[in-house]
Scaffold this motif. Sequence first.
Motif, PDB file in Angstrom:
ATOM      1  N   ARG A  39       0.870  -1.142  -0.032  1.00  0.00           N
ATOM      2  CA  ARG A  39       0.027   0.010   0.014  1.00  0.00           C
ATOM      3  C   ARG A  39       0.790   1.058   0.127  1.00  0.00           C
ATOM      4  N   ALA A  40       1.946   1.141   0.726  1.00  0.00           N
ATOM      5  CA  ALA A  40       2.844   2.366   0.626  1.00  0.00           C
ATOM      6  C   ALA A  40       3.466   2.459  -0.464  1.00  0.00           C
ATOM      7  N   VAL A  41       4.006   1.585  -1.363  1.00  0.00           N
ATOM      8  CA  VAL A  41       4.304   2.000  -2.633  1.00  0.00           C
ATOM      9  C   VAL A  41       3.487   2.063  -3.718  1.00  0.00           C
ATOM     10  N   GLU A  42       2.314   1.553  -3.784  1.00  0.00           N
ATOM     11  CA  GLU A  42       1.332   1.669  -4.617  1.00  0.00           C
ATOM     12  C   GLU A  42       0.750   3.151  -4.672  1.00  0.00           C
ATOM     13  N   PHE A  43       0.495   3.586  -3.261  1.00  0.00           N
ATOM     14  CA  PHE A  43      -0.217   5.180  -3.241  1.00  0.00           C
ATOM     15  C   PHE A  43       0.857   5.958  -3.032  1.00  0.00           C
ATOM     16  N   GLN A  44       2.106   5.761  -2.858  1.00  0.00           N
ATOM     17  CA  GLN A  44       3.327   6.769  -2.388  1.00  0.00           C
ATOM     18  C   GLN A  44       2.766   7.248  -1.192  1.00  0.00           C
ATOM     19  N   CYS A  45       2.482   6.583  -0.090  1.00  0.00           N
ATOM     20  CA  CYS A  45       2.484   7.374   1.395  1.00  0.00           C
ATOM     21  C   CYS A  45       3.004   6.594   2.328  1.00  0.00           C
ATOM     22  N   TYR A  46       3.231   7.396   3.507  1.00  0.00           N
ATOM     23  CA  TYR A  46       3.662   6.633   4.513  1.00  0.00           C
ATOM     24  C   TYR A  46       2.551   6.051   5.055  1.00  0.00           C
ATOM     25  N   VAL A  47       2.838   4.609   5.518  1.00  0.00           N
ATOM     26  CA  VAL A  47       1.568   3.849   6.150  1.00  0.00           C
ATOM     27  C   VAL A  47       2.149   3.627   7.400  1.00  0.00           C
ATOM     28  N   LEU A  48       1.179   3.694   8.662  1.00  0.00           N
ATOM     29  CA  LEU A  48       1.252   3.715   9.929  1.00  0.00           C
ATOM     30  C   LEU A  48       0.414   2.443  10.229  1.00  0.00           C
ATOM     31  N   GLY A  49       1.017   1.044  10.713  1.00  0.00           N
ATOM     32  CA  GLY A  49       0.525   0.055  11.113  1.00  0.00           C
ATOM     33  C   GLY A  49       0.663  -0.403  12.438  1.00  0.00           C
ATOM     34  N   ALA A  50      -0.218  -0.139  13.424  1.00  0.00           N
ATOM     35  CA  ALA A  50       0.020  -0.312  14.712  1.00  0.00           C
ATOM     36  C   ALA A  50      -1.020  -1.659  15.152  1.00  0.00           C
ATOM     37  N   ALA A  74       8.408  -6.079  17.305  1.00  0.00           N
ATOM     38  CA  ALA A  74       8.048  -7.155  16.899  1.00  0.00           C
ATOM     39  C   ALA A  74       6.844  -7.465  17.728  1.00  0.00           C
ATOM     40  N   PHE A  75       7.275  -8.028  18.873  1.00  0.00           N
ATOM     41  CA  PHE A  75       6.052  -8.499  19.789  1.00  0.00           C
ATOM     42  C   PHE A  75       6.097  -8.056  21.078  1.00  0.00           C
ATOM     43  N   GLY A  76       4.640  -7.992  21.875  1.00  0.00           N
ATOM     44  CA  GLY A  76       4.524  -7.543  23.031  1.00  0.00           C
ATOM     45  C   GLY A  76       4.344  -6.151  23.024  1.00  0.00           C
ATOM     46  N   GLU A  77       3.859  -5.663  24.271  1.00  0.00           N
ATOM     47  CA  GLU A  77       3.522  -4.186  24.423  1.00  0.00           C
ATOM     48  C   GLU A  77       4.745  -3.223  24.602  1.00  0.00           C
ATOM     49  N   GLY A  78       4.477  -2.037  23.827  1.00  0.00           N
ATOM     50  CA  GLY A  78       5.364  -1.104  23.673  1.00  0.00           C
ATOM     51  C   GLY A  78       5.145  -0.036  22.514  1.00  0.00           C
ATOM     52  N   TRP A  79       6.055   0.704  21.944  1.00  0.00           N
ATOM     53  CA  TRP A  79       5.855   1.736  20.854  1.00  0.00           C
ATOM     54  C   TRP A  79       7.152   1.778  20.150  1.00  0.00           C
ATOM     55  N   CYS A  80       6.821   2.512  18.953  1.00  0.00           N
ATOM     56  CA  CYS A  80       8.024   2.683  18.047  1.00  0.00           C
ATOM     57  C   CYS A  80       7.658   3.867  17.210  1.00  0.00           C
ATOM     58  N   SER A  81       8.735   4.640  16.720  1.00  0.00           N
ATOM     59  CA  SER A  81       8.517   5.765  16.155  1.00  0.00           C
ATOM     60  C   SER A  81       9.269   6.104  14.996  1.00  0.00           C
ATOM     61  N   ALA A  82       9.036   7.161  14.293  1.00  0.00           N
ATOM     62  CA  ALA A  82       9.777   7.459  13.233  1.00  0.00           C
ATOM     63  C   ALA A  82       9.581   8.967  12.666  1.00  0.00           C
ATOM     64  N   GLU A  83      10.524   9.542  11.983  1.00  0.00           N
ATOM     65  CA  GLU A  83      10.160  11.004  11.407  1.00  0.00           C
ATOM     66  C   GLU A  83       9.453  10.818  10.073  1.00  0.00           C
ATOM     67  N   ILE A  84       8.573  11.617   9.796  1.00  0.00           N
ATOM     68  CA  ILE A  84       7.683  11.728   8.616  1.00  0.00           C
ATOM     69  C   ILE A  84       8.331  12.669   7.684  1.00  0.00           C
ATOM     70  N   ASP A  85       8.979  12.684   6.453  1.00  0.00           N
ATOM     71  CA  ASP A  85       9.505  13.489   5.648  1.00  0.00           C
ATOM     72  C   ASP A  85       8.727  13.939   4.564  1.00  0.00           C
ATOM     73  N   LEU A  86       7.431  14.844   4.767  1.00  0.00           N
ATOM     74  CA  LEU A  86       6.698  15.173   3.549  1.00  0.00           C
ATOM     75  C   LEU A  86       7.368  15.921   2.350  1.00  0.00           C
ATOM     76  N   ALA A  87       8.464  16.344   2.426  1.00  0.00           N
ATOM     77  CA  ALA A  87       9.323  17.053   1.558  1.00  0.00           C
ATOM     78  C   ALA A  87       9.737  16.028   0.357  1.00  0.00           C
ATOM     79  N   GLU A  88      10.294  14.960   1.121  1.00  0.00           N
ATOM     80  CA  GLU A  88      10.756  13.760   0.402  1.00  0.00           C
ATOM     81  C   GLU A  88       9.691  12.956  -0.369  1.00  0.00           C
ATOM     82  N   LEU A  89       8.646  12.833   0.257  1.00  0.00           N
ATOM     83  CA  LEU A  89       7.283  12.199  -0.294  1.00  0.00           C
ATOM     84  C   LEU A  89       6.793  12.981  -1.441  1.00  0.00           C
ATOM     85  N   HIS A  90       6.881  14.245  -1.373  1.00  0.00           N
ATOM     86  CA  HIS A  90       6.369  15.091  -2.765  1.00  0.00           C
ATOM     87  C   HIS A  90       7.555  15.039  -3.592  1.00  0.00           C
TER      88      HIS A  90
END
Length: 277
Positions: free
Chosen positions: A202-213, A243-259
């Motif tokens: 989905r990220a590649v097809e529609f050139q979006c950041y995809v956030l899967g929680a 991977a597994f279990g309770e927690g969180w992860c994060s990343a920077e979103i670069d809209l300039a690079e997306l466009h």
Amino acid sequence: MSRCALVQMVSGPDFEANLSAAERLVRAAAVDGARLVLLPENFALFDSSGLRALAAAQGQGELQQRLGALARDAGVWLVAGSVPLMLRDDGTEVADGRVRSASLVFDDQGRQRARYDKRHLFDVEVADAQQSYRESAYIEPGTEIVIVDTPCGRLGLSICYDLRFADHYQRLRNAGAELISVPSAFTAVTGAAHWELLLRARAVEFQCYVLGANQGGQHGRGRETWGHSMIVDPWGELRAELAFGEGWCSAEIDLAELHRLRQRMPVSEHGRVAVIE
């Protein structure tokens, strides 16, 4: 650039324990600099039999009040993965005992900014301990796609099983989506086979950041979810994963690079409709 975070949980039938865990993890992600935080599907109650009892009207009930307060106090935009609601978005009641499964978006002032009702329902047979899933028995499907502007970009909303239906994401992309949220409770079997594959596609097809929680662990009564919550960039690369279990992860979103990517490879302009004679 701005930072997005995904919260992964192993929710159970105890509402208070689930919500306390969600609050703790959202606050931790906020301290780390996240401006947008996504909770998984069924984060507040992993028990289909209790959804109607938890359901309230939009903007009412303890769950929604606490979610708004959490977003305000943590200073983040919060995508509450899925919340059971007893009213449709037109204000009419789901009167057959089912609920709408809604992804609610709260801004950093605690105000609700968007609601998306899950469109595709998981009525399938799976080779796991539960074997059969029938979401339509307790959830009424929604009908509309929803886009909302956030500090991290224009966000298109979806929930779990929607991920298998590319036309949903094509409509979001056509409406201007730059990010796509996919709060989920993918089973261990289907997740191992298709979760990463579909998120990256989905990220590649529609050139979006995809956030899967995702939910990620053992929930009792034979329920096991896959975890592997991940942020995928528009080139299909993983920017964060838990991977597994309770927690969180994060990343920077670069809209300039997306466009820049969309400009170099204008996929959305190249589609052609086949004519069958």
